[in-house]
Design an enzyme around this catalytic site. Structure first.
Site, PDB file in Angstrom:
ATOM      1  N   HIS A  18      31.758   2.633  42.110  1.00 50.32           N
ATOM      2  CA  HIS A  18      31.314   3.193  40.816  1.00 50.32           C
ATOM      3  C   HIS A  18      32.072   4.499  40.528  1.00 50.32           C
ATOM      4  O   HIS A  18      32.530   4.735  39.413  1.00 50.32           O
ATOM      5  CB  HIS A  18      29.812   3.540  40.862  1.00 50.32           C
ATOM      6  CG  HIS A  18      28.899   2.365  41.018  1.00 50.32           C
ATOM      7  ND1 HIS A  18      27.882   2.330  41.936  1.00 50.32           N
ATOM      8  CD2 HIS A  18      28.843   1.185  40.356  1.00 50.32           C
ATOM      9  CE1 HIS A  18      27.234   1.184  41.830  1.00 50.32           C
ATOM     10  NE2 HIS A  18      27.795   0.461  40.887  1.00 50.32           N
ATOM     11  N   LYS A  42      14.244  -6.517  37.801  1.00 49.30           N
ATOM     12  CA  LYS A  42      14.087  -6.478  39.253  1.00 49.30           C
ATOM     13  C   LYS A  42      13.692  -5.053  39.641  1.00 49.30           C
ATOM     14  O   LYS A  42      14.085  -4.092  38.981  1.00 49.30           O
ATOM     15  CB  LYS A  42      15.350  -6.932  39.981  1.00 49.30           C
ATOM     16  CG  LYS A  42      16.625  -6.403  39.393  1.00 49.30           C
ATOM     17  CD  LYS A  42      17.863  -6.973  40.047  1.00 49.30           C
ATOM     18  CE  LYS A  42      19.102  -6.365  39.381  1.00 49.30           C
ATOM     19  NZ  LYS A  42      20.363  -6.816  39.830  1.00 49.30           N
ATOM     20  N   ARG A  91      35.702  -6.465  39.970  1.00 49.09           N
ATOM     21  CA  ARG A  91      36.110  -6.490  41.377  1.00 49.09           C
ATOM     22  C   ARG A  91      36.877  -7.748  41.720  1.00 49.09           C
ATOM     23  O   ARG A  91      37.925  -7.709  42.309  1.00 49.09           O
ATOM     24  CB  ARG A  91      34.864  -6.385  42.275  1.00 49.09           C
ATOM     25  CG  ARG A  91      34.258  -5.004  42.260  1.00 49.09           C
ATOM     26  CD  ARG A  91      32.901  -5.009  42.875  1.00 49.09           C
ATOM     27  NE  ARG A  91      32.011  -5.868  42.112  1.00 49.09           N
ATOM     28  CZ  ARG A  91      30.711  -5.955  42.304  1.00 49.09           C
ATOM     29  NH1 ARG A  91      30.139  -5.248  43.253  1.00 49.09           N
ATOM     30  NH2 ARG A  91      29.973  -6.752  41.560  1.00 49.09           N
ATOM     31  N   SER A 129      26.274  -2.369  45.464  1.00 48.93           N
ATOM     32  CA  SER A 129      25.081  -1.620  45.868  1.00 48.93           C
ATOM     33  C   SER A 129      24.204  -2.460  46.787  1.00 48.93           C
ATOM     34  O   SER A 129      23.614  -1.941  47.745  1.00 48.93           O
ATOM     35  CB  SER A 129      24.272  -1.204  44.635  1.00 48.93           C
ATOM     36  OG  SER A 129      25.019  -0.345  43.829  1.00 48.93           O
TER      37      SER A 129
END
Ligand code: PNS
Length: 166
Positions: A18, A42, A91, A129
């Protein structure tokens, strides 16, 4: 004209990946708003306040970066706050489908809103994460994955969560 972009995300917690994307965005645009999603459906491991604090500490050297939180549609937030574009990191191919879908949805909801993708740095290609949380929970070393200045706080929180202290 000054350009303001947004780097939205869950940041649960912030990773070096990040940080790389936000730093590069801050070098390219006049202002970068880093926006933490409050309610994604979530339950996050870190509260909104904690995620903002970890980001603020990690990014306090970048003077054109502002940290905030948002709830609801990103396209609406951008319209209401004069944001010109969304900046996201890509990514791997696995990110592409979802990111492409989000970019087109956001453009349909707010036609003046562009999405700009930056390729993740080779050192961050694998980082997420959720991987950081998993490794830390199992007692692994996460010092290569998260900003050094917030490493101890992240470890403490995840360990305490695991043992039920918080
Ligand atoms: O870090 P993440 O979890 O990949 O970030 C996803 C995020 C926050 C960018 C995305 O979930 C989002 O923009 N949510 C806000 C709700 C929204 O606008 N949904 C419609 C567009 S897909």
């Amino acid at each position: 004209m000054k350009k303001t972009v947004i780097c939205p995300g869950s940041f649960d917690p912030v990773t070096l990946g990040h940080l790389d994307i936000i730093t590069r965005a801050a070098n390219m645009f006049d202002k970068v708003v880093v926006a933490v999603l409050v309610n994604s459906g979530k339950t996050p491991s870190f509260s909104t306040q904690e995620r903002i604090e970890l980001l603020s500490e990690s990014l306090n050297n970048l003077k054109n970066v502002e940290i905030t939180s948002f709830d609801g549609l990103l396209a609406d937030y951008c319209r209401e706050h004069g944001i010109d574009a969304i900046v996201k990191g890509l990514r791997a191919v696995s990110d592409f489908d979802y990111e492409f879908q989000m970019a087109i949805t956001n453009k349909k909801l707010n036609p003046s809103l562009e999405t700009i993708f930056l390729t993740a740095d080779a050192d961050s290609m694998y980082l997420s994460s959720s991987m950081v949380r998993e490794v830390c929970k199992m007692g692994g070393d996460i010092s290569n994955f998260v900003p050094a200045c917030v490493h101890d706080r992240i470890v403490e929180k995840i360990k305490n969560k695991k043992t039920g202290v918080i």
